[in-house]
Design an enzyme around this catalytic site. Structure first.
Site, mmCIF file in Angstrom:
data_model
loop_
_atom_site.group_PDB
_atom_site.id
_atom_site.type_symbol
_atom_site.label_atom_id
_atom_site.label_comp_id
_atom_site.label_asym_id
_atom_site.label_seq_id
_atom_site.Cartn_x
_atom_site.Cartn_y
_atom_site.Cartn_z
ATOM 1 N N LYS A 107 0.856 -1.198 0.000
ATOM 2 C CA LYS A 107 0.000 0.000 0.000
ATOM 3 C C LYS A 107 0.886 1.240 0.000
ATOM 4 C CE LYS A 107 -1.716 2.666 2.943
ATOM 5 N NZ LYS A 107 -1.595 3.983 2.289
ATOM 6 N N CYS A 150 14.400 9.820 6.707
ATOM 7 C CA CYS A 150 14.314 9.283 8.074
ATOM 8 C C CYS A 150 15.664 9.401 8.771
ATOM 9 C CB CYS A 150 13.852 7.831 8.037
ATOM 10 S SG CYS A 150 14.856 6.781 6.982
HETATM 11 P P1 NAD Z 1 3.052 8.267 8.010
HETATM 12 O O1 NAD Z 1 3.307 7.502 9.240
HETATM 13 O O2 NAD Z 1 2.121 9.421 8.067
HETATM 14 O O3 NAD Z 1 2.431 7.296 6.879
HETATM 15 C C1 NAD Z 1 3.133 6.143 6.440
HETATM 16 C C2 NAD Z 1 2.169 5.210 5.727
HETATM 17 O O4 NAD Z 1 1.234 4.704 6.670
HETATM 18 C C3 NAD Z 1 1.329 5.869 4.630
HETATM 19 O O5 NAD Z 1 1.208 4.958 3.557
HETATM 20 C C4 NAD Z 1 -0.007 6.097 5.301
HETATM 21 O O6 NAD Z 1 -1.082 6.147 4.385
HETATM 22 C C5 NAD Z 1 -0.108 4.858 6.178
HETATM 23 N N1 NAD Z 1 -0.967 4.954 7.363
HETATM 24 C C6 NAD Z 1 -1.286 6.051 8.073
HETATM 25 N N2 NAD Z 1 -2.048 5.713 9.137
HETATM 26 C C7 NAD Z 1 -2.187 4.359 9.101
HETATM 27 C C8 NAD Z 1 -2.839 3.411 9.934
HETATM 28 N N3 NAD Z 1 -3.492 3.785 11.027
HETATM 29 N N4 NAD Z 1 -2.755 2.104 9.606
HETATM 30 C C9 NAD Z 1 -2.080 1.706 8.517
HETATM 31 N N5 NAD Z 1 -1.443 2.564 7.676
HETATM 32 C C10 NAD Z 1 -1.494 3.877 7.971
HETATM 33 O O7 NAD Z 1 4.473 8.684 7.447
HETATM 34 P P2 NAD Z 1 4.805 9.580 6.180
HETATM 35 O O8 NAD Z 1 4.497 11.002 6.496
HETATM 36 O O9 NAD Z 1 4.238 8.973 4.953
HETATM 37 O O10 NAD Z 1 6.395 9.372 6.066
HETATM 38 C C11 NAD Z 1 7.312 10.061 6.836
HETATM 39 C C12 NAD Z 1 7.774 9.216 7.990
HETATM 40 O O11 NAD Z 1 8.342 7.987 7.531
HETATM 41 C C13 NAD Z 1 8.896 9.898 8.776
HETATM 42 O O12 NAD Z 1 8.647 9.752 10.141
HETATM 43 C C14 NAD Z 1 10.147 9.131 8.366
HETATM 44 O O13 NAD Z 1 11.181 9.169 9.314
HETATM 45 C C15 NAD Z 1 9.589 7.757 8.183
HETATM 46 N N6 NAD Z 1 10.478 6.938 7.354
HETATM 47 C C16 NAD Z 1 11.194 5.943 7.967
HETATM 48 C C17 NAD Z 1 12.079 5.183 7.215
HETATM 49 C C18 NAD Z 1 12.893 4.077 7.852
HETATM 50 O O14 NAD Z 1 13.399 3.230 7.126
HETATM 51 N N7 NAD Z 1 13.038 4.051 9.167
HETATM 52 C C19 NAD Z 1 12.217 5.427 5.847
HETATM 53 C C20 NAD Z 1 11.470 6.438 5.259
HETATM 54 C C21 NAD Z 1 10.594 7.199 6.035
#
Ligand code: NAD
Length: 514
Positions: A198, A307
């Protein structure tokens, strides 16, 4: 033709009938080996943050589509061909995916640039080739990595088999759509799982094009499903479904907590790759030019939306003033502009809404007493775009909100230190533990410090060296589980131990216990 800003048109249904669609691409869902329009008929708008204009319509999966994908993945695993194939045969499919990415590299790089705002230089030279390399790495892994026979002292043959977990739901963020997809799909598929990926509504056009390309490959039905959706309901439904065996999530720590509680239903296996607030430690004995270049990359590549962004810069007091003056001068010289120009060094943020969040952090930093060394404002470029200047704060205390919370934008907090102990203390004084960087010519000292840092990756005299062969993941609230490498592959397996007695004469000790 450029259209007016309509940021993701959640819930309003398709705009296709209302506008001239000649320049707008449309992307459908990939379910059960076929491209499908969404059952509810809705699409949402993908907006290019460089110009604030709609460039694609993306299928908006609803509960009916989610259930369809779940059923396809479940029957694909329980009765389908994919888990029955050898690891070598599955690897061949991964290599074909890599080939498709390479053959369509320009279109994918353009879409990644339009949807994320990442510079075209970045998407061309990093995102697309890196995603292809990850598929190639896993595609070429020998089957012997999965199964092993171990030497034991008992007279038994002890075989360890790593079997697929089952149906895997993979959820990705918007900052590296293609690379995050590859990191999850390649090992999960190679291990024999069926997968539902997703995407994030904020940026996913490149991944939906990848889905369209993969649809030509003739993967066994249900093996791979890729869905896009404008809200969070689809992700929630997938994570909570009783048809799912494992959730592999990458996103913010806050969403990670929610996903963890949703995945508790049915006791699903879970990996969480979450946020960070990574320290970047510069010792006085570093190569200053290299360290300045590395520090700029660590916070301003992809406009800080990484991240592993080195968002807390700790500089040894002996070089503090000289270092921050040079760094600030270089930051102010970065060429800001639309991401689709190869001249641009620093593009827009992913959306105006995200920029508003980052601006609130900048305001909060000033209210709490930090001082802007440079940036902090919206540059005069294109009012419809999501631009923000590279921003550096000094006079920062590590307890301040800007030093503790992940801003996920181009905002650097600089703090001085005077001893190794102080640097390590500040570096570890955070709820996150994703990565850290150390700059020093004294490699013995740098290695000693690396072992004192509570995080999953430490880069010494470099930044951002992700290796397909090496595991990547977090400590503390940056999550658990690892991606990439053999450890990343084994995350998508469950372990079975098969023991065959080999006692001479055929009767093991236990057979004569009673
Ligand atoms: P986010 O947590 O808002 O969303 C991530 C994904 O989760 C999206 O696809 C979103 O639609 C989905 N989502 C949201 N709520 C959900 C729920 N309740 N259940 C299931 N899915 C849900 O994050 P974002 O704004 O898309 O991305 C930025 C974040 O990602 C930052 O915190 C960044 O540090 C992190 N990130 C981490 C890594 C890593 O490898 N550690 C890599 C890239 C980004």
């Amino acid at each position: 033709m450029r259209l007016a800003v309509v940021f993701f048109n959640y819930g309003q249904g398709s705009l296709l009938n209302k506008m001239n669609t000649s320049t707008i691409q449309q992307f459908n869902l990939f379910i059960d080996g076929k491209l499908n329009p969404p059952l509810g008929g809705k699409y949402f708008d993908a907006v290019n943050p460089s110009y604030g204009e709609v460039f694609a319509h993306i299928a908006d999966a609803d509960s009916m589509d989610v259930q369809k994908a779940l059923c396809a993945a479940r029957s694909g695993f329980d009765a389908g061909l994919w888990p029955q194939m050898s690891i070598g045969e599955r690897g061949q499919f991964l290599l074909k995916i890599a080939g498709l990415l390479r053959d369509n590299a320009k279109e994918l790089a353009d879409l990644e640039c339009s949807s994320t705002g990442k510079t075209i230089k970045h998407t061309t030279f990093i995102d697309v080739p890196t995603a292809a390399e990850t598929f190639e790495y896993f595609g070429n892994l020998p089957g012997s990595l999965i199964n092993e026979t171990i030497k034991v002292s008992s007279p038994v043959l002890s075989m360890i088999e790593h079997e697929p977990v089952g149906v895997v739901v993979a959820i990705i963020p918007w900052n590296y759509p293609l690379i995050m997809s590859a990191w999850k799909l390649a090992p999960a598929l190679l291990a024999g799982n069926t997968v539902i990926l997703k995407t994030s509504p904020v940026a996913c056009a490149s991944v939906m094009l990848m889905a369209k390309l993969i649809a030509q490959l003739g993967l066994p039905n249900g093996a791979l499903n890729i869905i896009s959706s404008s809200g969070i309901e689809a992700g929630r439904e997938l994570v909570s479904s009783s048809l799912v065996d494992m959730v592999s999530f990458t996103g913010s720590s806050r969403t990670g907590e929610a996903v963890m509680s949703q995945a508790a239903k049915g006791v699903k296996k879970l990996t969480l790759e979450l946020g960070g607030k990574s320290p970047n430690i510069v010792f006085a004995d570093c190569d200053i030019e290299a360290a300045i270049g590395g520090c700029l990359s660590a916070i301003f590549m992809n406009q800080g939306q990484m991240c592993t962004a080195g968002s807390r810069l700790l500089v040894e007091d002996k070089i503090y003033q000289e270092f921050i003056e040079q760094l600030s001068a270089r930051a102010q010289n970065l060429k800001i502009g639309p991401a689709d120009s190869f001249e641009t060094e620093f593009g827009p943020l992913a959306s105006q809404a995200h920029r508003d969040t980052v601006l609130k952090f900048i305001e909060n930093g000033q209210t709490q007493g930090a001082k802007l060394l440079c940036g902090g404002h919206i540059p005069d470029i294109n009012t419809k775009g999501a631009y923000l200047e590279p921003t550096i704060f000094v006079n920062v205390q590590n307890h301040m909100t800007i030093a503790q919370e992940e801003i996920f934008g181009p905002v650097l907090c600089i703090m001085p230190f005077s001893s190794i102990e102080e640097a390590v203390h500040i570096a570890n004084d955070t709820k996150y533990g994703l990565a850290a960087m150390i700059w020093s010519k004294d490699l013995e000292k740098a290695n000693k410090v690396a072992r004192l840092l509570r995080c999953g990756t430490v880069w010494i005299n470099t930044y951002g060296a992700f290796l397909n062969e090496a595991p990547f993941g977090g400590y503390k609230q940056s999550g658990f589980g690892r991606e990439l490498g053999r450890q990343g592959l084994l995350e998508y397996t469950q372990t079975k131990h098969i023991v065959t007695d080999q006692t001479p004469g055929g009767k093991s000790l236990v057979t004569s216990w009673f």
